[in-house]
Design a protein around this motif. Structure first.
Motif, PDB file in Angstrom:
ATOM      1  N   LEU B 111       0.813  -1.216   0.000  1.00  0.00           N
ATOM      2  CA  LEU B 111       0.000   0.000   0.000  1.00  0.00           C
ATOM      3  C   LEU B 111       0.851   1.272   0.000  1.00  0.00           C
ATOM      4  N   ALA B 112       2.069   1.157   0.514  1.00  0.00           N
ATOM      5  CA  ALA B 112       2.949   2.319   0.491  1.00  0.00           C
ATOM      6  C   ALA B 112       3.330   2.689  -0.936  1.00  0.00           C
ATOM      7  N   LYS B 113       3.321   1.689  -1.811  1.00  0.00           N
ATOM      8  CA  LYS B 113       3.702   1.931  -3.213  1.00  0.00           C
ATOM      9  C   LYS B 113       2.509   2.081  -4.133  1.00  0.00           C
ATOM     10  N   ASN B 114       1.444   1.370  -3.783  1.00  0.00           N
ATOM     11  CA  ASN B 114       0.299   1.276  -4.665  1.00  0.00           C
ATOM     12  C   ASN B 114      -0.945   1.565  -3.836  1.00  0.00           C
ATOM     13  N   ALA B 115      -1.459   2.778  -3.990  1.00  0.00           N
ATOM     14  CA  ALA B 115      -2.535   3.230  -3.094  1.00  0.00           C
ATOM     15  C   ALA B 115      -3.853   2.509  -3.343  1.00  0.00           C
ATOM     16  N   SER B 116      -4.061   2.002  -4.552  1.00  0.00           N
ATOM     17  CA  SER B 116      -5.297   1.233  -4.751  1.00  0.00           C
ATOM     18  C   SER B 116      -5.021   0.005  -5.621  1.00  0.00           C
ATOM     19  N   PRO B 117      -4.501  -1.006  -4.995  1.00  0.00           N
ATOM     20  CA  PRO B 117      -4.119  -2.205  -5.738  1.00  0.00           C
ATOM     21  C   PRO B 117      -5.329  -3.003  -6.227  1.00  0.00           C
ATOM     22  N   SER B 118      -5.178  -3.620  -7.382  1.00  0.00           N
ATOM     23  CA  SER B 118      -6.209  -4.530  -7.896  1.00  0.00           C
ATOM     24  C   SER B 118      -6.010  -5.893  -7.236  1.00  0.00           C
ATOM     25  N   ARG B 140      -7.310 -10.316   1.068  1.00  0.00           N
ATOM     26  CA  ARG B 140      -7.619  -9.481  -0.115  1.00  0.00           C
ATOM     27  C   ARG B 140      -8.582  -8.359   0.255  1.00  0.00           C
ATOM     28  N   GLU B 141      -9.643  -8.755   0.942  1.00  0.00           N
ATOM     29  CA  GLU B 141     -10.675  -7.790   1.307  1.00  0.00           C
ATOM     30  C   GLU B 141     -10.090  -6.709   2.226  1.00  0.00           C
ATOM     31  N   ALA B 142      -9.289  -7.131   3.166  1.00  0.00           N
ATOM     32  CA  ALA B 142      -8.720  -6.174   4.133  1.00  0.00           C
ATOM     33  C   ALA B 142      -7.773  -5.195   3.453  1.00  0.00           C
ATOM     34  N   ILE B 143      -7.032  -5.665   2.468  1.00  0.00           N
ATOM     35  CA  ILE B 143      -6.121  -4.752   1.764  1.00  0.00           C
ATOM     36  C   ILE B 143      -6.928  -3.703   0.989  1.00  0.00           C
ATOM     37  N   HIS B 144      -8.006  -4.156   0.360  1.00  0.00           N
ATOM     38  CA  HIS B 144      -8.872  -3.178  -0.320  1.00  0.00           C
ATOM     39  C   HIS B 144      -9.423  -2.155   0.673  1.00  0.00           C
ATOM     40  N   GLN B 145      -9.855  -2.662   1.814  1.00  0.00           N
ATOM     41  CA  GLN B 145     -10.433  -1.759   2.821  1.00  0.00           C
ATOM     42  C   GLN B 145      -9.381  -0.777   3.352  1.00  0.00           C
ATOM     43  N   ALA B 146      -8.191  -1.300   3.611  1.00  0.00           N
ATOM     44  CA  ALA B 146      -7.119  -0.432   4.109  1.00  0.00           C
ATOM     45  C   ALA B 146      -6.755   0.619   3.063  1.00  0.00           C
ATOM     46  N   ALA B 147      -6.782   0.225   1.808  1.00  0.00           N
ATOM     47  CA  ALA B 147      -6.471   1.163   0.720  1.00  0.00           C
ATOM     48  C   ALA B 147      -7.476   2.314   0.722  1.00  0.00           C
ATOM     49  N   LYS B 148      -8.736   1.947   0.876  1.00  0.00           N
ATOM     50  CA  LYS B 148      -9.790   2.981   0.896  1.00  0.00           C
ATOM     51  C   LYS B 148      -9.583   3.927   2.075  1.00  0.00           C
ATOM     52  N   LYS B 149      -9.314   3.335   3.221  1.00  0.00           N
ATOM     53  CA  LYS B 149      -9.145   4.141   4.434  1.00  0.00           C
ATOM     54  C   LYS B 149      -7.927   5.055   4.310  1.00  0.00           C
ATOM     55  N   GLN B 150      -6.885   4.500   3.723  1.00  0.00           N
ATOM     56  CA  GLN B 150      -5.644   5.255   3.572  1.00  0.00           C
ATOM     57  C   GLN B 150      -5.836   6.448   2.647  1.00  0.00           C
ATOM     58  N   SER B 151      -6.583   6.209   1.561  1.00  0.00           N
ATOM     59  CA  SER B 151      -6.756   7.310   0.602  1.00  0.00           C
ATOM     60  C   SER B 151      -7.753   8.337   1.132  1.00  0.00           C
ATOM     61  N   ALA B 152      -8.654   7.902   2.017  1.00  0.00           N
ATOM     62  CA  ALA B 152      -9.621   8.839   2.590  1.00  0.00           C
ATOM     63  C   ALA B 152      -8.973   9.763   3.614  1.00  0.00           C
ATOM     64  N   SER B 153      -7.892   9.287   4.232  1.00  0.00           N
ATOM     65  CA  SER B 153      -7.320  10.082   5.328  1.00  0.00           C
ATOM     66  C   SER B 153      -6.224  11.021   4.829  1.00  0.00           C
TER      67      SER B 153
END
Lengths: 774, 153
Positions: B111-118, B140-153
């Protein structure tokens, strides 16, 4: 009458039966009792006597003095600060038991979940069976824990009523309070502790239980955060490998590569030169049968793990080989094929299968082979022992603290009550950690050396010195007359688990209960039988045990029959199972039913068909399939639960397949922690994928050829398709959860591959078959 | 003596330079959040960040970590509230939990490199981390969720 009505009733006969199995609850916090014991009286402590329950692998377990003697208690503690501490006596290995058992208590006692605390029990027979295998924790302790909680609730309610001078039935427990709604008064559990402590424990027949519509957690779709979730997220947990003691040294052991071989001579000169090495110790040779004895060999003790493993590489050991040096998997497979042909040991007999197979016009025969498997939990076995002031303390990732205690006692000569077993979190178990050999190694070294010793099993040790799921050769034969299956013959030859405890054991015993003699199809002639098989490794049990191989064969074979008859495999399954009924095997076989009463836990064909229909519905089985998409189905009842699986694969141009979707439908009756049941089904599907694609232990010259994850492969994230889990909920008594999801996966995948490609795979694993698209 | 910087703090270690970082962390520094699973860089249980890169500490000699910054699970956040740690808790990702330190370290590095991974990005970043319990769908699901949270903050 549903299960809850049953336990609520005051039917004299039922209660008498219950009482025969259980002694009354007793209030161990009564002041006089506690004073006598010199224990403080700060909290209400409830102990309960639990039923003498048989272990699943009873025949295996009772030989090594395992958990079939029970004088148990499970404790709840209620403190004045309202904390309700649940002492979890089962081992946490990923099934979520440290969360789920407290949920039973919290629900029946009406505890605010925030007031729940969890304590891990030491190994002690007062808790009843702590042997965490056989998918039994909720199955066996659901009712006893509810009884304990209901008793506590009753006493707290009585205490409040007495205080308020009102009728008990005007008071109710709600969210850690006792409430008198008529007068709008309430008292917290903590405030009532002192008064409740002086009350008699209510008689069991006077207890009332919540009805299903009053449950907060049970049978509800409510996610509860894992008790250990935050610690896991922060790397703050204590697994077996994480134990550190003052002055502790680390040991690794060079064990005989061929079981029961002896050290002839060894040279540790080079090993001793490694910086950090403290000592080199020869262990006693292991004599067969292996039980849970250490395997022997040379222990290298060092300041740290790295020094120990480096020094071990430099040991020069000459082995005096045992007869097992002759063993090879290729020879073994041939021997099992031969012995399964005749299979003289009849385990289930109905009608006259031999005649029916002789007279039929259409005789279908297929042979299946599955290799040996090893557990490969992410944390290998790990144990730390410290012998201090005559007490042996052992910290370990064990599934079975009580048999650990007994075995350590037997092997070290220390009285059992001076052996303390502390259960850490388990980094996976899958059955490996229900064998306490690794704790004994640590205890022997700690006693001998006089300082704490942690025995580290490397991955190589785990793969090469385990208790293996046995290789299995199976021959299935059916007769078809007038489009009906009129005979079913299932012959197996597989080294028995009994051989680990009795060198003469050559036939399976309890393993037959697992997917062999419980075949649910309505066929007039049935013969299930075993052939002899020699063991050349320690044979153990692995998640779902022989259900894995038996259902791979039986679940594939029934699909083969469907195709022979040109019938839809799902419709054919339903047809073969037949009418709604409880299957009675009593005149055909000695059926163990996972240690459960067959009246309480019948083989219920309606439930088996129910999960099949639901899986078909969820997967759109009867709908038109997408282009180049194909499905396979399988279903099985195991550990008193029912699971059906539909697997969908897509086919590439070069006739390879890709796993696309797996639908799992489970019916394990009453569900305590629905979210963890789902997670177990997800995990079971993936465990099944590992078995189908990769799982294979082979031997040559008596030695295991695999050593680590490069040649004992397991499923990775890239192997995993979409998994859809549907847990059916009802008021039947709780069935097992950890294991029942595994067995139908292998046949469902292979049936889907057949549907797609016309290739029938009767041997596992498939990785060398070049069938999966990358 | 080897000086290592771990989670922003300097540590002096008197160990063989070829000792893998994993055992230096666990046996010498008593930082047991990083796990052993294979010793051959096959399973990812021992994953830490070396200058931000996900690295298998079981085969990395401590000498190779000199002058670099090591982050372990204990240092991913102070309070366990890194978006990955948060998502892991929210979705009850772990079963036994043993491999999850390594899983989270790999996920955080992704996630540090790829803010919204497929899903494909996740699979390729995470395929070195084995979970025997089978928590992959939730990872998989948690990484998507963390990505969303990371980009929202």
């Amino acid at each position: 009458m549903n299960y809850f009505e049953q336990i609520n009733q005051t039917d004299a006969e039922y209660l008498q039966e219950q009482l025969k199995q259980r002694n009354d609850l007793f209030n161990v916090s009564r002041r006089s009792f506690l004073r006598n014991l010199g224990i403080g009286t700060g909290s209400l402590v409830l102990g309960l006597q639990l039923p003498a329950v048989s272990a699943v692998p009873m025949k295996w377990a009772d030989k090594p003095a395992a958990d079939n003697v029970f004088s148990p208690s499970v404790y709840l503690k209620i403190a004045k600060d309202n904390t309700v501490t649940v002492i979890v006596h089962r081992s946490e290995m990923g099934q979520g038991i440290r969360t789920s058992l407290p949920m039973i208590v919290a629900d029946e006692l009406e505890v605010d979940w925030n007031n729940i605390a969890v304590e891990q029990a030491l190994g002690d027979s007062k808790y009843g069976s702590q042997n965490t295998d056989g998918s039994r924790s909720v199955r066996r302790f659901f009712t006893p824990l509810r009884e304990a909680a209901a008793s506590a609730r009753t006493m707290l309610t009585q205490a409040a009523a007495k205080k308020w001078k009102v009728a008990v039935n005007e008071c109710v427990a709600k969210n850690s309070f006792i409430v008198h709604s008529n007068s709008n008064r309430k008292l917290s559990f903590g405030e009532l502790v002192d008064d409740a402590m002086d009350l008699e424990v209510p008689k069991k027949e006077s207890l009332s239980f919540k009805s299903p519509e009053q449950f907060n957690f049970i049978n509800q779709d409510k996610q509860v955060a894992l008790v250990d979730g935050k610690d896991i997220a922060m790397g703050n947990t204590s697994f077996g490998i994480d134990i550190q003691r003052e002055g502790m040294k680390v040991a690794v052991i060079a064990r005989p590569p061929v079981i029961a071989s002896k050290v002839k001579s060894f040279d540790a000169t080079e090993a001793k030169k490694v910086k950090g090495v403290v000592d080199i110790v020869q262990l006693d040779n292991m004599t067969e049968p292996p039980f849970f004895k250490p395997l022997g060999g040379i222990a290298v003790i060092a300041d740290n793990t790295w020094a120990a493993t480096e020094a071990r590489k430099k040991l020069k050991i000459t082995w005096d080989w045992s007869e097992h040096r002759e063993h090879s998997s290729k020879k073994q497979k041939q021997a099992l094929k031969e012995s399964s042909k005749t299979a003289s040991n009849v385990l289930r007999n109905k009608g006259d299968t031999t005649a029916a197979l002789g007279n039929t016009k259409q005789r279908i025969h297929a042979e299946y082979y599955t290799p040996a498997l090893i557990h490969a939990p992410m944390e290998p076995p790990m144990a730390t022992a410290e012998f201090k002031d005559g007490i042996m303390h052992v910290w370990a990732c064990t599934q079975t603290p009580q048999s650990s205690q007994r075995t350590v006692s037997q092997m070290t000569g220390i009285e059992p009550d001076k052996v303390k077993i502390y259960v850490t979190l388990l980094g996976g178990g899958f059955g490996r950690k229900s064998k306490p050999d690794f704790l004994v190694e640590a205890a022997i070294l700690a006693k001998k050396q006089g300082y704490p010793v942690k025995v580290i099993w490397t991955r190589e040790d785990e793969v090469q010195h385990g208790y293996y799921h046995a290789e299995s050769y199976q021959q299935l034969t059916a007769a078809i007359d007038d489009q009906k299956v009129t005979a079913w013959q299932h012959h197996v030859a597989e080294p028995p688990i009994g051989s680990t405890f009795n060198a003469k054991a050559k036939h399976i015993t309890s393993e037959a209960n697992l997917g062999l003699i419980d075949m649910p199809y309505n066929i007039p002639n049935v013969r299930c039988a075993s052939g002899e098989a020699d063991a050349h490794h320690r044979i153990g049990w692995l998640r779902s045990v022989t259900n894995v191989n038996h259902i791979f064969a039986a679940g594939s074979f029934v699909d083969e029959l469907a195709h022979h008859l040109n019938k839809d495999p799902k419709d054919f399954l339903l047809e073969m199972i037949g009418d709604d009924r409880h299957i009675d095997l009593s005149e055909q076989a000695e059926y163990g039913n996972y240690g459960e009463d067959i009246k309480q836990y019948p083989i219920d064909t309606a439930r088996l068909k129910g999960v099949i229909r639901k899986a078909a519905e969820n997967s759109g089985w009867d709908n038109k399939r997408k282009d180049n998409h194909f499905m396979g189905i399988s279903a099985h009842r195991s550990f008193a639960s029912y699971v059906a699986t539909v697997v969908e694969v897509s086919k590439t141009k070069d006739n390879k397949v890709k796993l696309e979707n797996i639908w799992m439908v489970s019916d394990s009756g009453t569900v305590v922690n629905l979210e963890r049941v789902r997670s177990q089904m997800e995990g079971a599907a993936i465990f099944g994928i590992s078995i189908v694609k990769y799982g294979e232990i082979t031997s040559e010259n008596g030695m295991v050829e695999q050593s680590n994850f490069h040649n004992y492969r397991v499923a990775r994230i890239t192997d995993v398709p979409n998994i859809h889990v549907d847990v059916l909920i009802n008021n039947e008594p709780p069935g097992g959860v950890g294991e029942p999801g595994v067995p139908p996966i292998a046949p469902a995948i292979c049936n889907a591959i057949f549907a797609a490609t016309g290739k029938r795979f009767r041997e596992l694993p498939l990785y060398q078959q070049n069938i999966f698209a990358s | 003596m080897i000086t290592l910087t771990i989670n922003g703090k300097k540590h002096q270690l008197d160990v063989a330079p070829e000792m893998p970082l994993l055992w230096a962390l666990r046996d010498v520094l008593n930082m047991t959040g990083t796990k052993y699973g294979c010793g051959m860089s096959l399973c990812g249980a021992c994953t830490v960040h070396l200058d931000g890169e996900p690295t298998r500490s079981c085969t990395l000699p401590v000498s190779a970590a000199k002058n670099k910054s090591v982050t372990t699970i204990e240092g991913l956040s102070e309070q366990g509230d890194h978006p990955v740690q948060q998502a892991w808790q929210d979705l009850n990702v772990p079963q036994c939990g043993y491999c999850q330190s390594g899983q989270m370290m790999s996920a955080a590095a992704l996630l540090a490199k790829n803010a919204s991974p497929s899903d494909g990005d996740i699979d390729s970043a995470m395929q070195g981390n084995i979970c025997r319990c089978g928590t992959y769908p939730r990872i998989r699901e948690a990484i998507h969720q963390a990505a969303k949270k990371q980009s929202a903050s």
